[in-house]
Design an enzyme around this catalytic site. Sequence first.
Site, PDB file in Angstrom:
ATOM      1  CB  CYS A  77     -11.666  -9.909  -5.328  1.00 24.18           C
ATOM      2  SG  CYS A  77     -10.224 -10.906  -5.645  1.00 24.18           S
TER       3      CYS A  77
ATOM      4  CB  CYS B 113     -13.463 -13.567  -4.392  1.00 27.73           C
ATOM      5  SG  CYS B 113     -12.054 -13.290  -3.271  1.00 27.73           S
TER       6      CYS B 113
ATOM      7  CG  HIS C 271      -1.729  -1.207   1.424  1.00 36.32           C
ATOM      8  ND1 HIS C 271      -1.704  -1.942   2.576  1.00 36.32           N
ATOM      9  CD2 HIS C 271      -2.582  -1.845   0.583  1.00 36.32           C
ATOM     10  CE1 HIS C 271      -2.532  -2.964   2.454  1.00 36.32           C
ATOM     11  NE2 HIS C 271      -3.067  -2.938   1.249  1.00 36.32           N
TER      12      HIS C 271
ATOM     13  CB  CYS D  39     -10.330 -16.112  -5.116  1.00 36.14           C
ATOM     14  SG  CYS D  39      -9.483 -14.642  -5.734  1.00 36.14           S
TER      15      CYS D  39
HETATM   16  N1  MSP Z   1     -10.337  -0.852  -1.945  1.00 39.05           N
HETATM   17  C1  MSP Z   1      -9.813  -1.347  -3.165  1.00 39.05           C
HETATM   18  C2  MSP Z   1      -9.480  -0.228  -4.122  1.00 39.05           C
HETATM   19  C3  MSP Z   1     -10.592   0.682  -4.467  1.00 39.05           C
HETATM   20  S1  MSP Z   1     -10.087   1.977  -5.511  1.00 39.05           S
HETATM   21  C4  MSP Z   1     -11.492   2.698  -5.983  1.00 39.05           C
HETATM   22  C5  MSP Z   1      -8.559  -2.174  -2.874  1.00 39.05           C
HETATM   23  N2  MSP Z   1      -7.951  -1.936  -1.720  1.00 39.05           N
HETATM   24  S2  MSP Z   1      -6.674  -2.726  -1.165  1.00 39.05           S
HETATM   25  O1  MSP Z   1      -6.409  -2.123   0.106  1.00 39.05           O
HETATM   26  O2  MSP Z   1      -6.907  -4.127  -1.172  1.00 39.05           O
HETATM   27  O3  MSP Z   1      -5.524  -2.498  -2.183  1.00 39.05           O
HETATM   28  C6  MSP Z   1      -5.115  -1.229  -2.510  1.00 39.05           C
HETATM   29  C7  MSP Z   1      -3.941  -1.251  -3.431  1.00 39.05           C
HETATM   30  O4  MSP Z   1      -2.831  -1.890  -2.811  1.00 39.05           O
HETATM   31  C8  MSP Z   1      -4.169  -1.944  -4.755  1.00 39.05           C
HETATM   32  O5  MSP Z   1      -3.751  -1.072  -5.793  1.00 39.05           O
HETATM   33  C9  MSP Z   1      -3.252  -3.132  -4.696  1.00 39.05           C
HETATM   34  O6  MSP Z   1      -2.724  -3.442  -5.948  1.00 39.05           O
HETATM   35  C10 MSP Z   1      -2.159  -2.609  -3.791  1.00 39.05           C
HETATM   36  N3  MSP Z   1      -1.381  -3.693  -3.256  1.00 39.05           N
HETATM   37  C11 MSP Z   1      -1.777  -4.674  -2.394  1.00 39.05           C
HETATM   38  N4  MSP Z   1      -0.748  -5.566  -2.245  1.00 39.05           N
HETATM   39  C12 MSP Z   1       0.300  -5.172  -3.012  1.00 39.05           C
HETATM   40  C13 MSP Z   1       1.584  -5.629  -3.240  1.00 39.05           C
HETATM   41  N5  MSP Z   1       2.057  -6.712  -2.686  1.00 39.05           N
HETATM   42  N6  MSP Z   1       2.389  -4.888  -4.068  1.00 39.05           N
HETATM   43  C14 MSP Z   1       1.979  -3.711  -4.641  1.00 39.05           C
HETATM   44  N7  MSP Z   1       0.765  -3.266  -4.448  1.00 39.05           N
HETATM   45  C15 MSP Z   1      -0.120  -3.994  -3.681  1.00 39.05           C
HETATM   46  O7  MSP Z   1      -8.169  -2.960  -3.708  1.00 39.05           O
END
Ligand code: MSP
Length: 529
Positions: A133, A130, A24, A155
Amino acid sequence: MSDGSSFYITTPIFYVNDVPHIGHAYTEVAADVLARWHRQAGDDTWLLTGTDEHGQKILRTATANGTTPKAWADKLVGEEWLPLLKTIDISNDDFIRTTDERHEVNVQKFLQKLYDDGYIYAGEYEALYCVGCEEFKPQSEIVDGTGEYEGQKVCAIHSKPLELLQEKNYFFRMSQFADRLLSLYEERPDFVQPESARNEVVSFVRQGLSDLSISRSSFDWGIKVPWDESHVVYVWFDALLNYITAVGYGQDDEEFARRWPANHLVGKDILRFHAVIWPAMLMAAGLEVPKRVFGHGWLLVGGEKMSKSKLTGIAPTQITDTFGSDAFRYYFMRAINFGQDGSFSWEDLAARYQAELANGFGNLASRVIAMVTRYFEGIVPPAGEYQEVDLHVQEVVRTAAADADAAIGRLAIHDALAAIWRIVDELNGYITEQEPWTLAKDEAQRERLGTVLYTAAEGLRALAVLLSPVIPGATAKLWEALGVEGELGALTAQPLRTAGDWGRLPAGTEVNGLAALFPRIDAEAVAAV
Ligand code: MSP
């Protein structure tokens, strides 16, 4: 010079079911570097980030923790997500929560418009969902479970069992937009970036689109569907709208016109939501589509996408507590080609910290400031006549700055840093070759010594300006050490697109002492993390 054009950049809004990890933080840093760059270049910049708080995933986490989803979200936002921004020095202009009234009210407005215009209808649905997701999974992302989930469908991303949902839902007529989306990808080849992401999206849409289920009635943690309060809005439909509700959609037309459309940075796992569903929603509402959607890669740990659910999550503070926020920011922007996956390793981080930040940049800064102090009583000397080698330094600074700006324009942050590092390497080589300490022994070489140290100090001035979006802490210290704030103004106000123009550093300014920008790190401290 800047044309003062609008630059609106967003990160995904993060689920508050869990605490932040470095994946994140990675998106946050990338968006922040781009925002700081554009802001410093004079563009009308806006950086938005925030949290995604509705849906089944959050509801279940809150229930499992014996609390309400709103109380849970408040706790996580206050204790984890807002502090993250401080930990890694994010200069966001706004932070939106999907539970904000400004968001909820305008999501309803948007939905009502689509309903009134005939883009939404009621239907029956049965499919595998899922919760990780928050998505009905396409066939291509459903695999057979192994181990404890043997015999079940799981998933492909979360490796957790899917749930068969059968509900009466409202549907968005997304299938109507396939042709318009394909024309969009065709007419604007840089709408989805990088190229690999674009290809994937194009081939997905070419197979045809189904209508999208956009409401749920089996639970109530969400925004109510305005014409049927027994349904809440599907969490992704709700979440994507944050990008417009945060900049005045439905409320402040002037602000909306000033900011929208945005540049979206997202992980490649959520690319399809942003490059297919989101523009289709906007088209239906008669709004402009985003400027671009950039899908970055994953941080891998042990060859797999780092994730909390797979217990490979690393908290950003595990890194910043030892290396500091600047090193965190620099490392992830430099070591990984933005757009591709990259493996994180403590060894690589420690090695780059030492070689590039401490020995390369930090040492250069300390040496130059120390020599101006020793040989010129701390007053930056004027340059005498430039020789070929000095002009070469000027040329490297000029072209590196231009290349870095061009790289930022195509979101190639790693290339921008590589270009800027040509200046670090050039200056280190220049000092070794020119041997100011030898020149200092010969009074007849006084003017030459001045030229060499002016050249080195002016190179540092350019480095401070160019690196300030990436390592704001260390460059602020360097700016203070160069003693130029009085003459040139604050570092963050230095025009970025002309940073490579030679001779901005005024001779005669007085430098200040500089503590090591990147102090040596105890190897044991690294091993202990
Ligand atoms: N809530 C949704 C996004 C909604 S946008 C309108 C979501 N949230 S999340 O918290 O699961 O993920 C947010 C971001 O963190 C995503 O872009 C995701 O690709 C990124 N990442 C989560 N794990 C990651 C890695 N290991 N490496 C890089 N980015 C990663 O999805």
